[in-house]
Design an enzyme around this catalytic site. Structure first.
Site, PDB file in Angstrom:
ATOM      1  N   CYS A  97       0.812  -1.232   0.000  1.00  0.00           N
ATOM      2  CA  CYS A  97       0.000   0.000   0.000  1.00  0.00           C
ATOM      3  C   CYS A  97       0.838   1.271   0.000  1.00  0.00           C
ATOM      4  CB  CYS A  97      -0.965  -0.007   1.176  1.00  0.00           C
ATOM      5  SG  CYS A  97      -2.103  -1.401   1.119  1.00  0.00           S
TER       6      CYS A  97
ATOM      7  N   HIS B  23      -3.220   6.952   2.760  1.00  0.00           N
ATOM      8  CA  HIS B  23      -3.679   5.657   2.264  1.00  0.00           C
ATOM      9  C   HIS B  23      -5.080   5.355   2.803  1.00  0.00           C
ATOM     10  CE1 HIS B  23      -3.989   1.585   1.170  1.00  0.00           C
ATOM     11  NE2 HIS B  23      -3.791   1.100   2.376  1.00  0.00           N
TER      12      HIS B  23
ATOM     13  N   ASN C 117     -10.076  -0.308   0.072  1.00  0.00           N
ATOM     14  CA  ASN C 117      -8.618  -0.181   0.083  1.00  0.00           C
ATOM     15  C   ASN C 117      -8.095  -0.737  -1.244  1.00  0.00           C
ATOM     16  OD1 ASN C 117      -5.879  -0.557   0.374  1.00  0.00           O
ATOM     17  ND2 ASN C 117      -5.995  -1.386   2.455  1.00  0.00           N
TER      18      ASN C 117
HETATM   19  N1  COA Z   1     -17.914  -8.948   9.206  1.00  0.00           N
HETATM   20  C1  COA Z   1     -18.296  -9.304  10.449  1.00  0.00           C
HETATM   21  N2  COA Z   1     -17.418  -9.613  11.415  1.00  0.00           N
HETATM   22  C2  COA Z   1     -16.116  -9.541  11.118  1.00  0.00           C
HETATM   23  C3  COA Z   1     -15.645  -9.177   9.845  1.00  0.00           C
HETATM   24  C4  COA Z   1     -16.613  -8.876   8.859  1.00  0.00           C
HETATM   25  N3  COA Z   1     -16.274  -8.483   7.610  1.00  0.00           N
HETATM   26  N4  COA Z   1     -14.298  -9.187   9.851  1.00  0.00           N
HETATM   27  C5  COA Z   1     -13.921  -9.567  11.080  1.00  0.00           C
HETATM   28  N5  COA Z   1     -15.016  -9.784  11.837  1.00  0.00           N
HETATM   29  C6  COA Z   1     -15.085 -10.221  13.245  1.00  0.00           C
HETATM   30  C7  COA Z   1     -13.869 -10.965  13.698  1.00  0.00           C
HETATM   31  O1  COA Z   1     -13.934 -12.315  13.285  1.00  0.00           O
HETATM   32  C8  COA Z   1     -13.950 -10.802  15.195  1.00  0.00           C
HETATM   33  O2  COA Z   1     -14.869 -11.719  15.693  1.00  0.00           O
HETATM   34  P1  COA Z   1     -14.621 -12.419  17.119  1.00  0.00           P
HETATM   35  O3  COA Z   1     -14.633 -11.291  18.109  1.00  0.00           O
HETATM   36  O4  COA Z   1     -15.789 -13.354  17.241  1.00  0.00           O
HETATM   37  O5  COA Z   1     -13.291 -13.100  17.028  1.00  0.00           O
HETATM   38  C9  COA Z   1     -14.562  -9.404  15.366  1.00  0.00           C
HETATM   39  O6  COA Z   1     -15.149  -9.082  14.097  1.00  0.00           O
HETATM   40  C10 COA Z   1     -13.553  -8.354  15.736  1.00  0.00           C
HETATM   41  O7  COA Z   1     -12.409  -8.511  14.899  1.00  0.00           O
HETATM   42  P2  COA Z   1     -11.198  -7.536  14.956  1.00  0.00           P
HETATM   43  O8  COA Z   1     -10.172  -7.953  13.945  1.00  0.00           O
HETATM   44  O9  COA Z   1     -10.730  -7.386  16.356  1.00  0.00           O
HETATM   45  O10 COA Z   1     -11.958  -6.183  14.517  1.00  0.00           O
HETATM   46  P3  COA Z   1     -11.368  -4.767  14.269  1.00  0.00           P
HETATM   47  O11 COA Z   1     -12.218  -3.763  14.914  1.00  0.00           O
HETATM   48  O12 COA Z   1      -9.893  -4.729  14.501  1.00  0.00           O
HETATM   49  O13 COA Z   1     -11.607  -4.566  12.703  1.00  0.00           O
HETATM   50  C11 COA Z   1     -10.352  -4.620  10.685  1.00  0.00           C
HETATM   51  C12 COA Z   1     -10.978  -5.442  11.785  1.00  0.00           C
HETATM   52  C13 COA Z   1      -9.654  -5.574   9.708  1.00  0.00           C
HETATM   53  C14 COA Z   1     -11.421  -3.823   9.974  1.00  0.00           C
HETATM   54  C15 COA Z   1      -9.322  -3.651  11.312  1.00  0.00           C
HETATM   55  O14 COA Z   1      -8.472  -4.359  12.173  1.00  0.00           O
HETATM   56  C16 COA Z   1      -8.526  -2.941  10.304  1.00  0.00           C
HETATM   57  O15 COA Z   1      -9.033  -2.146   9.553  1.00  0.00           O
HETATM   58  N6  COA Z   1      -7.200  -3.196  10.270  1.00  0.00           N
HETATM   59  C17 COA Z   1      -6.350  -2.577   9.329  1.00  0.00           C
HETATM   60  C18 COA Z   1      -6.511  -3.252   8.020  1.00  0.00           C
HETATM   61  C19 COA Z   1      -5.801  -2.533   6.933  1.00  0.00           C
HETATM   62  O16 COA Z   1      -5.945  -1.349   6.863  1.00  0.00           O
HETATM   63  N7  COA Z   1      -5.042  -3.258   6.138  1.00  0.00           N
HETATM   64  C20 COA Z   1      -4.319  -2.723   5.090  1.00  0.00           C
HETATM   65  C21 COA Z   1      -3.272  -1.842   5.609  1.00  0.00           C
HETATM   66  S1  COA Z   1      -2.197  -1.402   4.341  1.00  0.00           S
END
Ligand code: COA
Length: 348
Positions: free
Chosen positions: A113, A254, A284
């Site tokens: 990214c 980003h 993204n």
């Molecule tokens: N729909 C519903 N539930 C989802 C889901 C979706 N699309 N994706 C994940 N979950 C669930 C998980 O399984 C987890 O369930 P659990 O509590 O039963 O284990 C719960 O939601 C919380 O997951 P978590 O990963 O802690 O949530 P979060 O608030 O951190 O959000 C992201 C997840 C991926 C959205 C977030 O971590 C994020 O944006 N990270 C950065 C990603 C990114 O920008 N990547 C590229 C960078 S270059």
């Protein structure tokens, strides 16, 4: 001060025609529009149909940037991508050929990214050094081709697309001159964002499993790193340029998650209206993310000539980087949002 600088002369972006809304995903996976919108700010993304790959979206964006610059020729093409058409050779020469650019140097830059900022720094440095007088810099990715169809986390986030910029040689005092870069990496956290298989390491160890070709990400630590790295990189760059942070008119960071954008804006003390966001409409888009957000901001009048603009990226590697310029007067085509519903207001 160096008497020669790379100057932004054109900008363009393209999105593939298949629109996938959060509701579309919720019909296939255990997720919901409410979860995706609240946790990420993303409401839809575009993906390539069968037969279209990264070279195809890169060509479309490149053509629009050349048109915006009124240019038919450039001396150099740098393509930022982590989803090349093939592991070997690079995709850039194919793109240069299809754009009719002749036998120019063309190569890929892989920084996930952060790819566009790295590619911009590479092309800018080659222009400043006198190796080229102009360059086409493209960020293009088709992550839909490497996502696990059953992974709701990654499928909710990523979309395909391409954005591009034309640079020409000019003077550092001109508007559009790229005034500085801050780039960095941390390989000790390489496993946070990875496609484990398909490369020489897994092949040499004989570890390859079919699922290893899918993209994998550890969301939480990636989130935390994205905020810190983008804030710190931006701060280092503005300090070096002697820009007070409050003098930044627009932050084009980003487009990973609206909560990441808000946190970076808050760390820098920038109000929401200075933080450009179009991730609600595209997700993204990896290396395409920054040039797509910038193209959208210019086409919709959010970025105007004279603005102090800070570009800032973070991605796998880990990698991060920032770039700064005073914005020039460019004619830019609006992004083809392919019949996005009228009610899709910008995230902020
Ligand atoms: N729909 C519903 N539930 C989802 C889901 C979706 N699309 N994706 C994940 N979950 C669930 C998980 O399984 C987890 O369930 P659990 O509590 O039963 O284990 C719960 O939601 C919380 O997951 P978590 O990963 O802690 O949530 P979060 O608030 O951190 O959000 C992201 C997840 C991926 C959205 C977030 O971590 C994020 O944006 N990270 C950065 C990603 C990114 O920008 N990547 C590229 C960078 S270059």
């Amino acid at each position: 001060m160096n008497a020669r600088a790379a100057v932004l002369a054109g900008l363009g972006g393209w999105l593939p025609p298949v629109r996938v809304t959060n509701d579309d995903l919720a019909r296939e996976l255990d997720t919901s529009d409410e979860w995706i919108t609240t946790r990420t700010g993303i409401r839809q993304r575009f993906v390539v149909p069968p037969g279209l790959s990264t070279s195809g979206v890169a060509v479309e964006a490149g053509a629009r940037a050349l048109e915006s610059a009124g240019a038919h020729r450039v001396d150099l093409l740098v393509l930022a991508t982590s989803t090349p058409d093939h592991p070997c050779p690079a995709t850039a020469p194919e793109v240069a050929g299809r754009l009719g650019l002749g036998p120019i140097p063309a190569f890929d830059v892989a920084a996930v990214c952060t790819g566009f900022v790295y590619a911009l720094a590479t092309a800018s440095s080659m222009i400043t050094a006198g190796v080229a007088d102009s360059a086409l810099v493209i960020g293009a990715d088709t992550f839909s081709t490497i996502l696990d169809p059953e992974d709701r986390t990654t499928r909710a986030i990523f979309g395909d697309g391409a954005g591009a910029a034309v640079l020409r040689a000019g003077h550092p005092a001109e508007s559009g001159a790229l005034l500085g870069f801050d780039l960095g990496s941390d390989g000790s956290q390489a496993d946070l964002i990875t496609v484990p298989g398909g490369g020489s390491e897994y092949r040499s160890k004989g570890l390859a499993e079919p699922g290893d070709a899918f993209f994998a990400m550890q969301g939480r630590p990636v989130f935390r790193n994205a905020v810190t790295r983008m804030s710190e990189s931006s701060q280092r760059l503005v300090r070096r340029l002697g820009w007070p942070v409050e003098s930044v008119d627009r932050l084009v960071a980003h487009q990973a998650n609206i909560r990441i954008l808000s946190a970076v804006g808050a760390d820098l003390g920038l109000p929401d209206e200075k933080v450009v966001a179009n991730l609600d409409r595209v997700g993204n888009t990896v290396a395409a993310s920054i040039p797509l957000a910038l193209t959208d901001a210019v086409a919709t009048g959010s970025v105007v000539p004279g603005h102090r603009v800070l570009l800032c990226g973070f991605g796998g590697g880990l990698t991060w980087g920032a770039a700064a310029l005073r914005f020039p007067d460019l004619s830019v085509e609006p992004l083809p949002y392919h019949a996005a519903p009228a009610e899709l207001a910008p995230a902020h």
